[in-house]
Write a protein that holds these residues in place. Structure first.
Motif, short mmCIF file in Angstrom:
data_model
loop_
_atom_site.label_atom_id
_atom_site.label_comp_id
_atom_site.label_asym_id
_atom_site.label_seq_id
_atom_site.Cartn_x
_atom_site.Cartn_y
_atom_site.Cartn_z
N LEU A 161 55.67 44.63 38.90
CA LEU A 161 54.28 44.65 39.32
C LEU A 161 53.64 46.00 39.04
N GLY A 162 54.38 47.09 39.31
CA GLY A 162 53.85 48.42 39.05
C GLY A 162 53.58 48.66 37.58
N TYR A 163 54.49 48.22 36.71
CA TYR A 163 54.27 48.36 35.26
C TYR A 163 53.02 47.61 34.84
N TRP A 164 52.86 46.40 35.32
CA TRP A 164 51.70 45.59 34.93
C TRP A 164 50.39 46.23 35.42
N LEU A 165 50.39 46.76 36.63
CA LEU A 165 49.17 47.38 37.15
C LEU A 165 48.80 48.63 36.36
N LEU A 166 49.78 49.42 35.99
CA LEU A 166 49.48 50.70 35.33
C LEU A 166 49.10 50.50 33.86
N TRP A 167 49.89 49.72 33.14
CA TRP A 167 49.64 49.56 31.72
C TRP A 167 48.75 48.36 31.40
N GLY A 168 48.68 47.39 32.29
CA GLY A 168 47.84 46.23 32.05
C GLY A 168 48.46 45.26 31.05
N GLY A 169 47.58 44.43 30.46
CA GLY A 169 48.04 43.41 29.53
C GLY A 169 48.29 42.09 30.22
N THR A 170 49.00 41.20 29.55
CA THR A 170 49.25 39.89 30.12
C THR A 170 50.26 39.95 31.25
#
Length: 434
Positions: free
Chosen positions: A146-155
């Motif tokens: 979840l943290g990776y997705w929030l910081l870098w974004g994308g799908t």
């Protein structure tokens, strides 16, 4: 007269301390002026501290908080406190603190960084404090994705499919280890995870985006990360990932299997014999030469991997010291209870060895977090790198101490917090007599 022995059968009441010994004056006399040498050292240090405060305190408080440049700041200090007064120009912190905290991250997306930091505290809470509800461990398991997705974004499908692949790999390791042995099960399971992450995540994520649900948020490139956000990302990830890897390396170094022991010893000695800055240069430049053409290996991820490997080698030696400190009877106790190797390590050996190793482990973590400032040498703008960029601005050219003082204060807060938690954990786990 015959010899007689007298044994007292009652306790004497506590006597009051000697006059002056139980007071603050008595403590000062005993600890600071107990001998001529102590008195001389005390007087010298008190004089040095007074001189330091005499020089620093006016500079801190005779300052300016509202200015657009260093020249305006000095003019405001002169106007407020008189000609010849020198003071700190804290206006640069007020003007650039967001840049020092978030780097070049888009300002409208600061909420994503803030939410990631809050979720990190929630994820760490059940690990650091055992009296919290265990349901929070679900947040701990999901947070890296979840943290990776929030910081870098994308799908959203990339972290979801990555989590699914890791869960499948762990399940596969468990099944194969029972059937074919731990070593073969680990090798096959790790090989499956690596192949899945390299060749299956991206195609599957692309399929889900195009065919099922294009759930995504705005992408933020790695060159927009910086400041304390970058330091916390590298430091926290390196700390969390290096601890289990270091424990495995320590166990491998003490293993009786020659190949495993040789690999662990070679890795630890090689990493400990190479400066971290060299590994960062390898991550920045040389690593691309060993990857297939066209591979996009994120620079921050490369740095995190190298920092994790570097810290794991040192933690392995700290844990090995804790294992060596245990008497052989502890190992024999596990054998006497009929426990296998991993049960003995999990239930008897490692809890005691890790308790002994807490000061060394936390010292390694603190050093790792401070070493994140080295990434500025390979072009990543950590707080010190941004300080140099701010000082190169013509408006703030010539300002030095204020930026370094702010950076040092924030690093001190993080490092002191880790140190205090280490003391709390040592006191909580203390089992010996005091």
């Amino acid at each position: 007269m015959p010899n007689t022995l007298f044994v007292r059968d009652t306790m004497l009441p506590s006597a009051p301390p000697p006059s002056g010994e139980g007071s603050a004056i008595g403590w000062i006399r005993h600890n600071l002026f107990g001998s001529p040498l102590n008195s001389i050292i005390t007087v010298c240090f008190v004089g040095f501290i007074i001189f330091l405060l005499w020089q620093v305190v006016p500079w801190i408080f005779l300052s300016s908080w509202s200015a657009q440049s260093l020249r305006e700041c000095r003019e405001a200090i002169t106007l407020a406190y008189g000609e010849g007064t020198t003071g700190a120009c804290w206006a640069v912190i007020r003007e650039r603190y967001l840049q020092l905290l978030y780097g070049f991250y888009p300002s409208e997306l600061y909420w994503r960084v803030n939410l990631t930091f809050i979720l990190m505290l929630v994820a760490l809470a059940p690990v650091l404090f055992t009296n919290l509800p265990r349901i929070l461990l679900a947040v701990t398991c999901l947070y890296p994705f979840l943290g990776y997705w929030l910081l870098w974004g994308g799908t959203v499908w990339t972290p979801v499919l990555t989590f699914a692949g890791l869960a499948a790999g762990i399940y596969l390791i468990n099944i194969l280890s029972r059937r074919y042995g731990l070593l073969l099960g680990m090798v096959l399971g790790v090989a499956f995870i690596i192949l899945y992450l390299l060749y299956m995540v991206v195609p599957l994520a692309t399929f889900f985006v195009s065919q099922i649900a294009p759930l995504s948020i705005r992408v933020v490139d790695s060159d927009q990360f910086g400041g304390f956000t970058l330091s916390v990302i590298i430091g926290a990830t390196g700390i969390v990932a290096s601890l289990p890897l270091g424990i495995l390396l320590a166990l491998g170094r003490k293993s009786e299997m020659l190949i495993v022991k040789s690999l662990c010893v070679g890795f630890i000695e090689f990493i400990r014999g190479v400066p971290l800055i060299t590994l960062l240069f390898v991550a920045s430049t040389l690593l691309n030469y060993f990857l297939p053409p066209g591979t996009n290996f994120d620079i921050i991820l490369r740095v995190i991997i190298m920092v994790t490997l570097f810290a794991a080698a040192y933690i392995a030696e700290v844990v090995r010291g804790g294992l060596a400190a245990l008497p052989s009877g502890q190992y024999e106790a596990g054998d006497a209870l009929g426990l296998d190797y991993w049960q003995s390590m999990r239930l008897i050996i490692l809890p005691q060895a890790l308790k002994i190793s807490i000061p060394g482990i936390v010292s390694t973590f603190i050093g790792l977090f401070k070493d994140t400032t080295l990434v500025s040498i390979i072009g990543l703008l950590d707080p010190l790198g941004l300080s140099g960029a701010i000082r190169s601005d013509s408006a703030w050219n010539g300002i030095v101490w204020e930026l370094y003082a702010f950076v040092a204060l924030v690093f001190f807060i993080f490092c002191f917090s880790m140190s205090r938690y280490s003391s709390y954990l040592e006191e909580k786990l203390a089992t010996g007599h005091r």
